[in-house]
Design a protein around this motif. Structure first.
Motif, mmCIF file in Angstrom:
data_model
loop_
_atom_site.group_PDB
_atom_site.id
_atom_site.type_symbol
_atom_site.label_atom_id
_atom_site.label_comp_id
_atom_site.label_asym_id
_atom_site.label_seq_id
_atom_site.Cartn_x
_atom_site.Cartn_y
_atom_site.Cartn_z
ATOM 1 N N LEU A 1 45.753 13.386 115.625
ATOM 2 C CA LEU A 1 46.010 14.077 116.879
ATOM 3 C C LEU A 1 45.918 15.585 116.701
ATOM 4 O O LEU A 1 45.362 16.297 117.554
ATOM 5 C CB LEU A 1 47.387 13.693 117.415
ATOM 6 C CG LEU A 1 47.762 14.276 118.781
ATOM 7 C CD1 LEU A 1 46.752 13.857 119.844
ATOM 8 C CD2 LEU A 1 49.176 13.843 119.176
ATOM 9 N N TYR A 2 46.440 16.094 115.586
ATOM 10 C CA TYR A 2 46.413 17.535 115.341
ATOM 11 C C TYR A 2 44.974 18.019 115.139
ATOM 12 O O TYR A 2 44.590 19.087 115.627
ATOM 13 C CB TYR A 2 47.261 17.870 114.108
ATOM 14 C CG TYR A 2 47.621 19.339 113.992
ATOM 15 C CD1 TYR A 2 48.808 19.821 114.542
ATOM 16 C CD2 TYR A 2 46.784 20.238 113.347
ATOM 17 C CE1 TYR A 2 49.147 21.160 114.455
ATOM 18 C CE2 TYR A 2 47.117 21.581 113.259
ATOM 19 C CZ TYR A 2 48.307 22.034 113.805
ATOM 20 O OH TYR A 2 48.615 23.376 113.715
ATOM 21 N N LYS A 3 44.179 17.238 114.444
ATOM 22 C CA LYS A 3 42.784 17.615 114.218
ATOM 23 C C LYS A 3 42.031 17.671 115.550
ATOM 24 O O LYS A 3 41.321 18.641 115.843
ATOM 25 C CB LYS A 3 42.117 16.621 113.268
ATOM 26 C CG LYS A 3 40.617 16.808 113.075
ATOM 27 C CD LYS A 3 40.279 18.160 112.481
ATOM 28 C CE LYS A 3 40.756 18.276 111.050
ATOM 29 N NZ LYS A 3 40.311 19.562 110.437
ATOM 30 N N LEU A 4 42.169 16.628 116.371
ATOM 31 C CA LEU A 4 41.498 16.615 117.661
ATOM 32 C C LEU A 4 42.023 17.722 118.569
ATOM 33 O O LEU A 4 41.259 18.401 119.257
ATOM 34 C CB LEU A 4 41.688 15.252 118.332
ATOM 35 C CG LEU A 4 41.030 14.047 117.651
ATOM 36 C CD1 LEU A 4 41.473 12.758 118.340
ATOM 37 C CD2 LEU A 4 39.516 14.160 117.675
ATOM 38 N N GLY B 1 37.797 19.431 123.174
ATOM 39 C CA GLY B 1 36.430 19.356 123.677
ATOM 40 C C GLY B 1 35.387 19.117 122.607
ATOM 41 O O GLY B 1 34.227 18.828 122.927
ATOM 42 N N GLN B 2 35.772 19.209 121.342
ATOM 43 C CA GLN B 2 34.805 19.024 120.251
ATOM 44 C C GLN B 2 34.718 17.555 119.858
ATOM 45 O O GLN B 2 35.730 16.882 119.698
ATOM 46 C CB GLN B 2 35.198 19.862 119.037
ATOM 47 C CG GLN B 2 34.255 19.700 117.838
ATOM 48 C CD GLN B 2 34.618 20.603 116.689
ATOM 49 O OE1 GLN B 2 35.067 21.725 116.883
ATOM 50 N NE2 GLN B 2 34.426 20.131 115.463
ATOM 51 N N LEU B 3 33.502 17.086 119.682
ATOM 52 C CA LEU B 3 33.295 15.700 119.273
ATOM 53 C C LEU B 3 33.520 15.541 117.772
ATOM 54 O O LEU B 3 33.013 16.318 116.973
ATOM 55 C CB LEU B 3 31.869 15.269 119.613
ATOM 56 C CG LEU B 3 31.412 13.914 119.049
ATOM 57 C CD1 LEU B 3 32.172 12.781 119.719
ATOM 58 C CD2 LEU B 3 29.913 13.736 119.228
ATOM 59 N N PHE B 4 34.293 14.514 117.410
ATOM 60 C CA PHE B 4 34.479 14.139 116.008
ATOM 61 C C PHE B 4 33.996 12.705 115.845
ATOM 62 O O PHE B 4 34.467 11.800 116.535
ATOM 63 C CB PHE B 4 35.952 14.230 115.585
ATOM 64 C CG PHE B 4 36.458 15.624 115.408
ATOM 65 C CD1 PHE B 4 36.422 16.237 114.167
ATOM 66 C CD2 PHE B 4 36.969 16.330 116.485
ATOM 67 C CE1 PHE B 4 36.893 17.535 113.995
ATOM 68 C CE2 PHE B 4 37.437 17.626 116.335
ATOM 69 C CZ PHE B 4 37.402 18.232 115.089
ATOM 70 N N THR C 1 36.718 8.509 124.420
ATOM 71 C CA THR C 1 35.720 7.863 123.566
ATOM 72 C C THR C 1 34.323 8.237 124.030
ATOM 73 O O THR C 1 33.999 8.093 125.212
ATOM 74 C CB THR C 1 35.866 6.332 123.612
ATOM 75 O OG1 THR C 1 37.178 5.962 123.188
ATOM 76 C CG2 THR C 1 34.838 5.659 122.707
ATOM 77 N N ILE C 2 33.509 8.730 123.118
ATOM 78 C CA ILE C 2 32.098 8.982 123.395
ATOM 79 C C ILE C 2 31.336 7.822 122.757
ATOM 80 O O ILE C 2 31.184 7.769 121.534
ATOM 81 C CB ILE C 2 31.630 10.329 122.820
ATOM 82 C CG1 ILE C 2 32.578 11.451 123.259
ATOM 83 C CG2 ILE C 2 30.201 10.610 123.240
ATOM 84 C CD1 ILE C 2 32.694 11.620 124.757
ATOM 85 N N ARG D 1 36.744 12.779 121.325
ATOM 86 C CA ARG D 1 37.134 14.163 121.544
ATOM 87 C C ARG D 1 38.399 14.172 122.385
ATOM 88 O O ARG D 1 38.686 13.217 123.127
ATOM 89 C CB ARG D 1 36.033 14.970 122.221
ATOM 90 C CG ARG D 1 35.770 14.621 123.671
ATOM 91 C CD ARG D 1 34.908 15.698 124.351
ATOM 92 N NE ARG D 1 34.652 15.366 125.735
ATOM 93 C CZ ARG D 1 33.468 14.980 126.224
ATOM 94 N NH1 ARG D 1 32.438 14.886 125.405
ATOM 95 N NH2 ARG D 1 33.319 14.706 127.495
ATOM 96 N N LEU D 2 39.162 15.240 122.255
ATOM 97 C CA LEU D 2 40.389 15.381 123.021
ATOM 98 C C LEU D 2 40.166 16.405 124.133
ATOM 99 O O LEU D 2 39.644 17.493 123.882
ATOM 100 C CB LEU D 2 41.550 15.811 122.122
ATOM 101 C CG LEU D 2 42.934 15.885 122.790
ATOM 102 C CD1 LEU D 2 44.012 15.378 121.835
ATOM 103 C CD2 LEU D 2 43.254 17.309 123.224
#
Length: 226
Positions: A159-162, A167-170, A213-214, A220-221
């Protein structure tokens, strides 16, 4: 602020490093040998490690190699060994930078900041997602009404990373490499399980943020209010 693990059997060196880095706002953890440091790193979040080579119980070479099993974190070696062969060995084992004793503490601070920037590790320990705050120092979730909750470490890290990059896709591979480590041998569905648990925990916060979910790519969050 970022948490820095300082590992050296010389108490005076540890104190010197601690004083200069604490002045810059870093959270410092001191350990006197590689074994103690490894045990700490196995159970606690660490953003950067500063380590000596010649130490009892477990030397810096072995510690560096073991730390790399946890994934990507900046490692800075400080040692009296300045020969090129030692530097090469250090880099092969996974260190990111190298300082030879005696060193300039100001240069140490600059190198630490550069490594954190290279790894894009935030020097802030809190981020806000709408009406909740994530405190990475305590692993607490703080709600707008003052309530707090503690998440399992991996769930919090996801959660912290997202949340640190709204808005960034991981991709799943991104998250596995950055949170579980490049040597993780489990299934990438582990990420899906952690995302599912986070969504279930924060169903009441969907007006603040949502993990999207993409399809075929990752997650992405999105933050809707602050």
């Amino acid at each position: 602020m970022a948490k820095v693990l300082v590992v050296d059997d010389d108490a005076h060196i540890r104190e010197l490093v601690r004083l200069y880095l604490e002045d810059e706002g870093f959270d410092i953890i001191e350990k006197a040998n590689g074994q103690e440091a490894l045990e700490y790193a196995e159970n606690h979040r660490v953003d950067l490690v500063i380590l000596d080579i010649m130490m009892p119980k477990m030397d810096g070479w072995a510690l560096c190699e073991n730390l790399r099993e946890f994934g990507e974190m900046p490692i800075l070696m400080i040692t009296a060994k300045g020969e090129a062969t030692d530097r090469i060995k250090g880099f092969k084992l996974g260190t990111d930078d190298y300082l030879v004793k005696p060193f300039d503490p100001v240069e140490l601070v600059l190198r630490v900041k550069a490594l954190l920037k290279r790894y894009r590790i935030s020097t802030a320990s809190k981020i806000q997602l709408g009406g909740i705050t994530l405190d990475r120092k305590s692993y607490h979730v703080i709600y707008h009404d003052g309530r707090t909750a503690t998440l399992p470490m991996k769930e919090f890290e996801v959660l912290y990373k997202l949340g640190s990059h709204p808005g960034q896709l991981f991709t799943r591979d991104n998250l596995i490499e950055q949170i579980w480590g490049i040597d993780y041998e489990g299934d990438e569905r582990t990420v899906d399980v952690h995302i599912k648990r986070l969504r279930e925990r924060f169903t009441d916060c969907e007006s603040d943020f949502r993990i999207v979910t993409i399809r075929g790519l990752g997650y992405r969050l999105e933050v809707y209010s602050n």
